[in-house]
Design a protein around this motif. Structure first.
Motif, PDB file in Angstrom:
ATOM      1  N   SER A   1       0.828  -1.205   0.000  1.00 43.71           N
ATOM      2  CA  SER A   1       0.000   0.000   0.000  1.00 43.71           C
ATOM      3  C   SER A   1       0.863   1.256   0.000  1.00 43.71           C
ATOM      4  CB  SER A   1      -0.919  -0.005   1.218  1.00 43.71           C
ATOM      5  OG  SER A   1      -1.705   1.161   1.262  1.00 43.71           O
TER       6      SER A   1
ATOM      7  N   LYS B   1       0.947   4.061  -3.087  1.00 44.76           N
ATOM      8  CA  LYS B   1       0.626   5.462  -2.799  1.00 44.76           C
ATOM      9  C   LYS B   1       1.792   6.369  -3.190  1.00 44.76           C
ATOM     10  CE  LYS B   1      -3.414   4.878  -0.738  1.00 44.76           C
ATOM     11  NZ  LYS B   1      -4.679   5.436  -1.291  1.00 44.76           N
TER      12      LYS B   1
ATOM     13  N   HIS C   1       1.575   9.504  -5.787  1.00 49.01           N
ATOM     14  CA  HIS C   1       1.836  10.885  -5.356  1.00 49.01           C
ATOM     15  C   HIS C   1       3.018  11.491  -6.110  1.00 49.01           C
ATOM     16  CE1 HIS C   1      -1.204  10.858  -2.382  1.00 49.01           C
ATOM     17  NE2 HIS C   1      -0.594  10.066  -1.514  1.00 49.01           N
TER      18      HIS C   1
ATOM     19  N   ALA D   1       2.745   9.579   1.462  1.00 47.93           N
ATOM     20  CA  ALA D   1       2.327   8.173   1.328  1.00 47.93           C
ATOM     21  C   ALA D   1       2.178   7.528   2.696  1.00 47.93           C
ATOM     22  CB  ALA D   1       3.338   7.403   0.479  1.00 47.93           C
TER      23      ALA D   1
ATOM     24  N   ASP E   1      -1.124   8.471   4.237  1.00 47.69           N
ATOM     25  CA  ASP E   1      -2.237   7.686   3.674  1.00 47.69           C
ATOM     26  C   ASP E   1      -2.326   6.310   4.322  1.00 47.69           C
ATOM     27  OD1 ASP E   1      -2.898   9.723   1.969  1.00 47.69           O
ATOM     28  OD2 ASP E   1      -1.877   8.870   0.224  1.00 47.69           O
TER      29      ASP E   1
END
Length: 540
Positions: A401, A405, A409, A449, A452
């Protein structure tokens, strides 16, 4: 050859195509096939079958069942000609006739769950024989023995077992851990019950597989999410009933149940009566630091752009490091590389080589505040510090994940620049403290990231709480945790020390079991960086 000649520029437009794979790796067969890491834990499983495969969310439990099903493990470790796989995933859906959520309730005794699960597992195995093995020489013998249970299969309702035995005129017999478990329903006059001994059914099934030269691995997966919406009591009975049922089946020679279960749920299972028998059949999935680093490299190399342009650099780094020490070991690895391909090599890469390769793309150092002190860490140290829970566990799912991310980004940041792509696409490598780097990813996007990932991680913890009072307390805990502060019970509002003592203790035990809290003093707790993120707005 000079290393600069092995480094190509990085085109940021490729970031929109680069992926670390799906967060749910078991659904991403292509990436899983390319980047499967046979960890020490998995090697232990392949060496000796385990009934319970236990690990935190995202530890790879489902990926193991997928690797079995798709024959991804080395054939010298798994005899796919002899082993037959049956995976129970389809049961865990809310539209399944066997599993109506309306029939979950606290009043059902554990024995009801045990017999229900035993009957469902019997149906699954019998169905496999009738549907997949009609051409076996042992089929006709098995058919005569199992026809009775097959005839009632389509009329079974898992969570209404008492109604079922009454409706069908059945008397069920099943022995669990030395205790007889069953029901004796009141039947209409002059009506004789159909007697089904489930132990006899499982014995007949086992004999069929034995005579067919097959060993069945019956994997039971995705149970965690299915019971997530139920009360803690129902979750415990559901899992306890399943555990007791598969324990009895596990005594058979050619049927090997394998229950994949989240760690905190497994801790609720009572194995007291037979723990001495079970202990050696429990496998806890763990990932070492080196295994996680190799996992990251394998996921990167699984992308065509990275492999085509930067694979030679990884080979050169490996060659250069082999000159420092362990020359014979690295020479053997290089020979494997030529003969067997990149998967064999990356399985043997050590941290020194992996770190040097990653520094080509990611920041060399990132600052972080730990215990109110600013510290500068290498990218890999920063990553593992930020993504670890309080049990020291780092989930591969969280890593996937984070990098997805990060790619997203970073691509967006270059899209928004005045002169898009110019800054990175023609970069030449620059040395920072003796390491080559392209500086593709910035510290700012790494922090974005991480934010998130933190938000999703905190949200997942919040969703595990069912009672309103626990959610209210968690909101206060989260507010303190988001500032990186220490949590003291006395500072949490709404708590009455006498009235809420039991509920508070249950909350603490649960949060500790999933690595969210760590008690550092009496009633004083800390929260790891992974969960230091505000989930709630101030005015909520």
């Amino acid at each position: 050859m000079r290393i600069r000649n092995k480094i190509k520029s990085f085109d940021p437009r490729e970031l929109q195509e680069i992926s670390f794979g799906l967060v749910e790796g078991e659904k991403d067969e292509h990436t899983l096939r390319k980047s499967l890491i046979t960890t020490k834990s998995i090697n232990d499983l392949l060496r000796s079958h385990r009934t319970f495969v236990v690990g935190p969310r995202g530890s790879g439990k489902s990926a193991i069942t997928n690797a079995y099903k798709n024959h991804l493990f080395p054939t010298d470790r798994v005899d796919y000609k002899r082993i037959h796989f049956i995976t129970i995933n389809s049961a865990f859906t809310y539209n399944n006739e066997y599993l109506s959520p309306a029939k979950f309730h606290d009043n059902l005794p554990v024995s009801s769950y045990v017999v229900s699960w035993a009957l469902y597992l019997a149906f699954t195995l019998v169905g496999d024989i009738f549907e997949q093995h009609k051409h076996s020489t042992a089929y006709q013998i098995a058919k005569k023995k199992l026809n009775r249970i097959k005839s009632i299969r389509n009329r079974f309702d898992l969570y209404n077992i008492k109604d079922f035995v009454n409706k069908m005129g059945l008397q069920l017999k099943f022995n669990v851990l030395g205790n007889n478990v069953g029901f004796s329903p009141k039947l209409p006059e002059n009506t004789l019950p159909i007697e089904i001994d489930l132990n006899d059914v499982f014995t007949a099934v086992n004999e069929f597989y034995m005579s067919s030269g097959l060993c069945v691995i019956l994997t039971i997966d995705r149970i965690d999410d299915f019971v997530a919406r139920e009360t803690q009591s129902v979750q415990q009975k559901y899992i306890q009933g399943l555990s007791d049922a598969i324990e009895e089946i596990g005594t058979l020679t050619n049927i090997q149940p394998m229950l994949c279960l989240r760690s905190d749920l497994f801790e609720r299972v009572d194995l007291a009566k037979s723990y001495d028998k079970v202990e050696d059949r429990v496998l806890e999935l763990r990932w070492t630091r080196e295994e996680l680093l190799r996992f990251i490299v394998r996921r990167l190399i699984a992308n065509k752009y990275i492999k085509d342009n930067f694979y030679p650099y990884l080979k050169l780094v490996l060659h250069q490091e082999s000159r420092r020490d362990h020359r014979s070991r690295f020479s053997a690895i290089l020979e494997d590389w030529r003969n067997r391909g990149e998967q064999r090599v990356t399985r043997n890469l050590d941290e020194r080589v992996v770190t040097r390769f990653l520094r080509l793309f990611f920041p060399v150092e990132i600052s972080i505040k730990i215990d109110d002190i600013d510290k500068s860490l290498s990218f890999t140290d920063w990553l593992f510090t930020c993504l670890a829970d309080h049990k020291g566990y780092i989930s591969p799912r969280v890593i996937v994940s984070f990098f997805n991310k990060l790619f997203s980004h970073q691509y967006e940041s270059y899209q928004g620049s005045v002169d898009p792509y110019q800054t990175v696409s023609f970069l030449e490598s620059s040395k920072v403290r003796g390491f080559e780097t392209l500086g593709v990813f910035t510290k700012e996007t790494c922090m974005k990231a991480l934010s998130d990932v933190q938000r999703v991680s905190v949200k997942m913890v919040h969703r595990t709480l069912k009672e309103p009072i626990l959610k209210k307390w968690f909101k206060s805990i989260n507010e303190v945790a988001a500032s990186g502060g220490v949590i003291r019970k006395r500072d949490i509002p709404f708590i009455d020390k006498i009235v809420h003592a039991r509920q508070w203790q249950e909350l603490v035990v649960h949060l500790e079991s999933i690595g969210y809290l760590k008690e550092v003093e009496n009633q004083v707790y800390t929260v790891p960086i992974l969960y230091q993120h505000s989930l709630f707005e101030r005015n909520e």
